[in-house]
Design an enzyme around this catalytic site. Structure first.
Site, PDB file in Angstrom:
ATOM      1  N   CYS A  30     -33.854  52.478   4.521  1.00 43.61           N
ATOM      2  CA  CYS A  30     -33.986  50.611   5.047  1.00 43.61           C
ATOM      3  C   CYS A  30     -34.014  49.688   4.209  1.00 43.61           C
ATOM      4  O   CYS A  30     -34.442  49.398   3.229  1.00 43.61           O
ATOM      5  CB  CYS A  30     -35.742  50.917   5.984  1.00 43.61           C
ATOM      6  SG  CYS A  30     -36.544  49.484   5.984  1.00 43.61           S
TER       7      CYS A  30
ATOM      8  N   MET B 261     -36.070  55.535  14.296  1.00 45.60           N
ATOM      9  CA  MET B 261     -35.755  53.435  14.937  1.00 45.60           C
ATOM     10  C   MET B 261     -37.270  53.810  14.526  1.00 45.60           C
ATOM     11  O   MET B 261     -37.734  53.917  15.905  1.00 45.60           O
ATOM     12  CB  MET B 261     -34.617  53.878  15.798  1.00 45.60           C
ATOM     13  CG  MET B 261     -33.601  53.476  14.671  1.00 45.60           C
ATOM     14  SD  MET B 261     -32.277  52.954  16.430  1.00 45.60           S
ATOM     15  CE  MET B 261     -32.622  54.178  17.523  1.00 45.60           C
TER      16      MET B 261
ATOM     17  N   GLY C 255     -23.600  56.005  11.744  1.00 47.70           N
ATOM     18  CA  GLY C 255     -22.996  55.101  11.684  1.00 47.70           C
ATOM     19  C   GLY C 255     -22.209  54.189  12.373  1.00 47.70           C
ATOM     20  O   GLY C 255     -21.175  54.164  12.282  1.00 47.70           O
TER      21      GLY C 255
ATOM     22  N   ARG D  37     -28.522  52.729  17.470  1.00 49.74           N
ATOM     23  CA  ARG D  37     -28.459  51.444  18.217  1.00 49.74           C
ATOM     24  C   ARG D  37     -27.610  52.138  19.628  1.00 49.74           C
ATOM     25  O   ARG D  37     -28.063  51.116  20.814  1.00 49.74           O
ATOM     26  CB  ARG D  37     -27.843  50.224  17.909  1.00 49.74           C
ATOM     27  CG  ARG D  37     -28.698  50.197  16.442  1.00 49.74           C
ATOM     28  CD  ARG D  37     -28.536  49.117  15.874  1.00 49.74           C
ATOM     29  NE  ARG D  37     -26.953  49.571  15.144  1.00 49.74           N
ATOM     30  CZ  ARG D  37     -25.963  49.418  14.052  1.00 49.74           C
ATOM     31  NH1 ARG D  37     -26.045  47.688  13.850  1.00 49.74           N
ATOM     32  NH2 ARG D  37     -25.030  49.894  13.167  1.00 49.74           N
TER      33      ARG D  37
ATOM     34  N   GLN E   2     -40.411  61.015   9.549  1.00 50.15           N
ATOM     35  CA  GLN E   2     -40.221  60.382   8.700  1.00 50.15           C
ATOM     36  C   GLN E   2     -40.604  59.725   7.699  1.00 50.15           C
ATOM     37  O   GLN E   2     -41.582  58.661   8.140  1.00 50.15           O
ATOM     38  CB  GLN E   2     -38.331  59.900   8.697  1.00 50.15           C
ATOM     39  CG  GLN E   2     -37.998  59.209   7.381  1.00 50.15           C
ATOM     40  CD  GLN E   2     -37.050  57.735   7.846  1.00 50.15           C
ATOM     41  OE1 GLN E   2     -37.529  56.220   8.350  1.00 50.15           O
ATOM     42  NE2 GLN E   2     -35.852  58.063   8.156  1.00 50.15           N
TER      43      GLN E   2
HETATM   44  C1  LIG Z   1     -34.349  48.449  15.632  1.00 47.04           C
HETATM   45  C2  LIG Z   1     -34.294  49.624  13.751  1.00 47.04           C
HETATM   46  C3  LIG Z   1     -34.488  50.562  13.723  1.00 47.04           C
HETATM   47  C4  LIG Z   1     -34.877  52.048  12.205  1.00 47.04           C
HETATM   48  N1  LIG Z   1     -35.751  52.298  11.815  1.00 47.04           N
HETATM   49  C5  LIG Z   1     -35.244  52.590  11.306  1.00 47.04           C
HETATM   50  C6  LIG Z   1     -36.396  53.854  10.832  1.00 47.04           C
HETATM   51  O1  LIG Z   1     -37.086  53.561  11.125  1.00 47.04           O
HETATM   52  N2  LIG Z   1     -36.011  55.229   9.744  1.00 47.04           N
HETATM   53  C7  LIG Z   1     -34.495  55.097   9.360  1.00 47.04           C
HETATM   54  O2  LIG Z   1     -34.425  56.114   8.767  1.00 47.04           O
HETATM   55  N3  LIG Z   1     -33.838  54.502  10.233  1.00 47.04           N
HETATM   56  C8  LIG Z   1     -33.806  52.740  10.840  1.00 47.04           C
HETATM   57  N4  LIG Z   1     -32.882  52.745  11.087  1.00 47.04           N
HETATM   58  C9  LIG Z   1     -31.607  53.056  11.158  1.00 47.04           C
HETATM   59  C10 LIG Z   1     -31.074  54.109  11.748  1.00 47.04           C
HETATM   60  O3  LIG Z   1     -31.714  55.112  11.925  1.00 47.04           O
HETATM   61  C11 LIG Z   1     -29.584  54.219  11.810  1.00 47.04           C
HETATM   62  O4  LIG Z   1     -29.399  54.657  10.245  1.00 47.04           O
HETATM   63  C12 LIG Z   1     -28.896  52.408  11.773  1.00 47.04           C
HETATM   64  O5  LIG Z   1     -29.301  51.977  12.910  1.00 47.04           O
HETATM   65  C13 LIG Z   1     -27.188  52.896  12.274  1.00 47.04           C
HETATM   66  O6  LIG Z   1     -26.869  53.922  12.837  1.00 47.04           O
HETATM   67  P1  LIG Z   1     -26.240  53.377  14.427  1.00 47.04           P
HETATM   68  O7  LIG Z   1     -24.609  52.132  13.562  1.00 47.04           O
HETATM   69  O8  LIG Z   1     -25.900  54.569  14.938  1.00 47.04           O
HETATM   70  O9  LIG Z   1     -27.893  52.540  14.770  1.00 47.04           O
HETATM   71  C14 LIG Z   1     -33.228  51.724  12.479  1.00 47.04           C
HETATM   72  C15 LIG Z   1     -32.168  50.297  13.315  1.00 47.04           C
HETATM   73  C16 LIG Z   1     -32.655  49.966  13.662  1.00 47.04           C
HETATM   74  C17 LIG Z   1     -31.553  49.074  14.725  1.00 47.04           C
END
Ligand SMILES: Cc1cc2nc3c(=O)[nH]c(=O)nc-3n(C[C@H](O)[C@H](O)[C@H](O)COP(=O)(O)O)c2cc1C
Length: 325
Positions: free
Chosen positions: A101, A18, A204, A228, A71
């Site tokens: 992304c 993230m 997710g 998150r 990454q």
């Molecule tokens: C603030 C934020 C930054 C993120 N940055 C990245 C990132 O740098 N690389 C990536 O693959 N996904 C990124 N994501 C996506 C997360 O890795 C993840 O796939 C997505 O939040 C869904 O998972 P969750 O429901 O558990 O949050 C980001 C998500 C958030 C909320």
């Protein structure tokens, strides 16, 4: 579960990459609470090959956080290959490629989830990067570009043929961004495709230990990844791991203990950056913490927390909160 030679044990739970969140301090904290593997935030391949120092800093990893994945993202094959070689020098356990992304400044330029509109390029980059380095290369992507193009089942096989060692799927399309509910049915379909032999990591909306277990049991994934739900709650890994290992919820963690964890998060962040930037960095987490849910009239306190600029200010607010929880 193993990704090549990296043994992640039974029911692995990973910390999602993230941006602006998964810095070394946060990664170590989540690791301490039981995350089986952690990821850096995504690193721009363009910036990396231009030796932008702020970008190079993102490659800082430590042995304590292993196994750790770095990454990268980008849209140009040669640049991604060159960046992959630079990343390899930083000695991560895994190199992960971001094809997920959704934000405009990335996907709009064809990188990240933008690559879901140019599958030949995505496969070319994946193959070239996997061939260029000796460490395992993995990919993280989404279900497809939009509801009419949920291509992940075929795409997963194609990516596997490029030589990747594992695939992470976030159960949303690019068009969904972060809205709606993550759809795990297609993640399960990929996992249950008899032609797939690499580990599939599901991602997710995993926000509770019960949901984590359901994701393993119902969709058969090899690992789950949490993003998150770790905001202001890095102890989620402890809760989830306990439940997965014992089938029971762990005794509730006290509010005092949780507040101390958040204090540690502030201290770590300030140590890593400096007081002002460290607090700027963590206060969003603090404001999102479920610890404060249910406190009557919390709105004003939350706003104060989001405005705090010094540790003194923040800890004064914590003291007030301590009386309420
Ligand atoms: C603030 C934020 C930054 C993120 N940055 C990245 C990132 O740098 N690389 C990536 O693959 N996904 C990124 N994501 C996506 C997360 O890795 C993840 O796939 C997505 O939040 C869904 O998972 P969750 O429901 O558990 O949050 C980001 C998500 C958030 C909320």
């Amino acid at each position: 579960m193993k990704i090549k030679d990296i043994d992640l044990g039974k029911y692995p739970v990973l910390l999602a990459p993230m941006e602006d969140v998964t810095d070394p301090a946060f990664r170590l904290m989540c690791k301490g609470f039981g995350a089986d593997m952690v990821y850096t935030e995504f690193v721009s391949s363009d910036a990396l090959i231009r030796s932008v120092s702020k970008t190079e800093q993102k490659l800082n990893i430590s042995d304590e956080e292993r196994p750790v994945a770095i990454q990268i993202y980008g849209k140009d094959t040669d640049t991604m290959v060159e960046a992959a070689r630079i990343v390899e020098q930083a000695r991560p356990d895994i190199l992960d490629i971001n094809f997920g992304c959704p934000v405009k400044r990335v996907a709009g330029k064809g990188a990240g989830a933008g690559m879901l509109q140019n599958i030949p390029k995505m496969l070319e980059i994946t193959r070239a990067v996997a061939d260029a380095v000796k460490i395992p290369v993995t990919v993280k992507t989404r279900l497809g570009w939009d509801a009419g193009n949920k291509i992940i089942v075929d795409l997963a096989e194609q990516l596997q043929d490029c030589g990747i060692a594992a695939l992470t799927i976030h159960g949303r399309t690019r068009a969904q961004m972060y809205t709606g509910e993550a759809d795990w049915t297609l993640i399960g379909e990929v996992k249950n495709n008899p032609r797939m032999h690499i580990p599939v990591i599901g991602n997710g909306d995993v926000t509770t230990p019960q949901r984590a277990k359901e994701c393993f049991d119902r969709y058969g994934v090899d690992a789950i990844m949490i993003g998150r739900a770790s905001f202001g709650r890095p102890w989620i890994f402890k809760e989830v791991k306990h439940y997965l290992e014992t089938g029971e919820e762990m005794p509730p963690l006290s509010a005092e203990w949780k507040l101390n964890v958040l204090r540690r998060e502030v201290e770590d962040s300030v140590k890593l950056l400096d007081e002002r930037r460290g607090i700027l960095h963590v206060r969003r987490h603090l404001a999102a913490s479920p610890l404060f849910k249910g406190i009557p009239n919390f709105r004003d306190t939350r706003i104060a927390m989001l405005r705090a600029e010094t540790k003194e200010e923040l800890y004064r607010i914590f003291k007030e909160i301590e009386k309420l929880i």
